[in-house]
Each structure stands twice: as structure tokens, then as C-alpha cells.
Design a protein around this motif. Structure first.
Motif, PDB file in Angstrom:
ATOM      1  N   ALA A  36      17.899 -10.707 -52.898  1.00 55.09           N
ATOM      2  CA  ALA A  36      18.776  -9.737 -53.866  1.00 55.09           C
ATOM      3  C   ALA A  36      17.652  -8.598 -54.040  1.00 55.09           C
ATOM      4  O   ALA A  36      18.589  -7.915 -54.895  1.00 55.09           O
ATOM      5  N   LEU A  37      16.224  -8.809 -54.402  1.00 48.50           N
ATOM      6  CA  LEU A  37      15.740  -7.558 -53.855  1.00 48.50           C
ATOM      7  C   LEU A  37      15.554  -6.771 -53.027  1.00 48.50           C
ATOM      8  O   LEU A  37      16.047  -5.568 -53.171  1.00 48.50           O
ATOM      9  N   ALA A  38      15.971  -7.489 -51.545  1.00 46.21           N
ATOM     10  CA  ALA A  38      16.233  -6.578 -50.861  1.00 46.21           C
ATOM     11  C   ALA A  38      17.748  -5.963 -50.793  1.00 46.21           C
ATOM     12  O   ALA A  38      17.683  -4.502 -49.727  1.00 46.21           O
ATOM     13  N   ARG A  99       9.971   4.104 -46.663  1.00 53.34           N
ATOM     14  CA  ARG A  99       9.565   2.990 -47.778  1.00 53.34           C
ATOM     15  C   ARG A  99      10.650   2.337 -48.590  1.00 53.34           C
ATOM     16  O   ARG A  99      10.158   1.092 -49.016  1.00 53.34           O
ATOM     17  N   LEU A 100      11.296   2.955 -48.822  1.00 59.46           N
ATOM     18  CA  LEU A 100      12.625   1.788 -49.547  1.00 59.46           C
ATOM     19  C   LEU A 100      12.875   0.364 -48.518  1.00 59.46           C
ATOM     20  O   LEU A 100      12.769  -0.134 -48.534  1.00 59.46           O
ATOM     21  N   LEU A 101      13.051   0.812 -47.923  1.00 58.19           N
ATOM     22  CA  LEU A 101      13.811   0.696 -46.484  1.00 58.19           C
ATOM     23  C   LEU A 101      13.295  -0.550 -45.517  1.00 58.19           C
ATOM     24  O   LEU A 101      13.179  -1.707 -45.446  1.00 58.19           O
ATOM     25  N   THR A 102      11.976  -0.237 -45.995  1.00 58.18           N
ATOM     26  CA  THR A 102      10.653  -1.497 -45.202  1.00 58.18           C
ATOM     27  C   THR A 102      10.185  -1.867 -45.919  1.00 58.18           C
ATOM     28  O   THR A 102      10.048  -3.304 -45.838  1.00 58.18           O
ATOM     29  N   THR A 103      10.401  -1.723 -47.418  1.00 53.45           N
ATOM     30  CA  THR A 103      10.401  -2.760 -48.854  1.00 53.45           C
ATOM     31  C   THR A 103      11.664  -3.751 -48.943  1.00 53.45           C
ATOM     32  O   THR A 103      11.592  -5.334 -49.380  1.00 53.45           O
ATOM     33  N   PHE A 107      11.374  -8.024 -47.618  1.00 55.98           N
ATOM     34  CA  PHE A 107      11.942  -8.666 -49.065  1.00 55.98           C
ATOM     35  C   PHE A 107      13.024  -9.891 -48.187  1.00 55.98           C
ATOM     36  O   PHE A 107      12.985 -11.083 -48.597  1.00 55.98           O
ATOM     37  N   GLU A 108      12.887  -9.075 -47.394  1.00 60.10           N
ATOM     38  CA  GLU A 108      14.825  -9.961 -46.786  1.00 60.10           C
ATOM     39  C   GLU A 108      13.630 -11.027 -46.053  1.00 60.10           C
ATOM     40  O   GLU A 108      14.421 -11.725 -45.381  1.00 60.10           O
TER      41      GLU A 108
END
Length: 126
Positions: A36-38, A99-103, A107-108
Motif C-alpha cells: 500500500a505504501l509503495a 527518492r520517492l520512487l526508490t522508496t 516498499f514493493e
């Protein structure tokens, strides 16, 4: 991959009176929260963001007659300054999105790992 893992879990749990073992609840909750976070972070990478390109009030003085009588080098400097501002702003935005995408990817991976953990617990418990 998640579909495959859930398919394996469905095969492993075909028994009629199947009860989900307690040992699989934590990894499944971890997986659900992480996925969900991903998804949320992945969507956030596409949110519109303002880009500081040109401050319009700074351009007004350039329309004065005095500015047009100045040597050409001043115009070139102003153009270079504006282009640099645009590039710096775009770079800052791209770093934030990266950075958002890496995070989100992290999470994925955690989510898929949680599902794999649960499926392995189910399969090995049989």
C-alpha cells in the motif's frame, strides 16, 4: 510475481477447513502495508509540482528602454541566469521524485518478501 505467489498459496490452502496459521499473519500484514505504501509513493511521484522557472516581476525591468540600449552581453547574461534557474529547479524536482520512487520500490520489495514469507510458511507447514 505477487499473483504467482498468491496462486501458490491458494493451491496450498485448498483444504476445506483451512485456518490461516498465526505465523503467516505478521508477514501478510507487513506485505499489505508495504505494498500500500509503495502504491501511494508511486502515485506521489506523478503529483504536479511547481517549478521555479522565471519570476515574472523580474522580467518587467527588462522591458524598459534603458535595458534595450544596454550592450548585448547583458541580455545574454540574463538569458543564461534564467536557463540556470530552470535547470536547477528541474534537477531539485527530479531528485525528490527519484527518492520517492526508490522508496516505493523498496516498499514493493518488502511487500513481495512478506508475501513470499507467508507462502513459504503455508507450503512448508503442509
Amino acid at each position: 510475481m505477487v499473483t504467482l505467489l498468491l496462486g501458490l498459496a491458494a493451491l496450498a490452502t485448498k483444504a476445506q477447513n483451512f485456518v490461516l496459521p498465526g505465523s503467516t499473519k505478521l508477514p501478510l500484514c507487513l506485505a499489505a502495508a508495504s505494498l500500500a505504501l509503495a502504491a501511494i509513493l508511486g502515485i506521489a511521484t506523478n503529483l504536479p509540482r511547481g517549478v521555479e522557472v522565471v519570476v515574472l516581476r523580474n522580467l518587467r525591468p527588462l522591458l524598459d528602454d534603458q535595458a534595450w540600449k544596454a550592450p548585448e552581453v547583458h541580455a545574454h547574461r540574463e538569458i543564461a541566469r534564467t536557463q540556470l534557474t530552470a535547470v536547477e529547479s528541474a534537477r531539485k524536482r527530479n531528485i525528490k521524485v527519484a527518492r520517492l520512487l526508490t522508496t516505493a520500490i523498496s516498499f514493493e520489495i518488502i511487500g513481495i518478501g512478506g508475501i513470499m514469507w507467508s507462502v513459504l510458511r503455508l507450503v512448508l507447514a503442509k
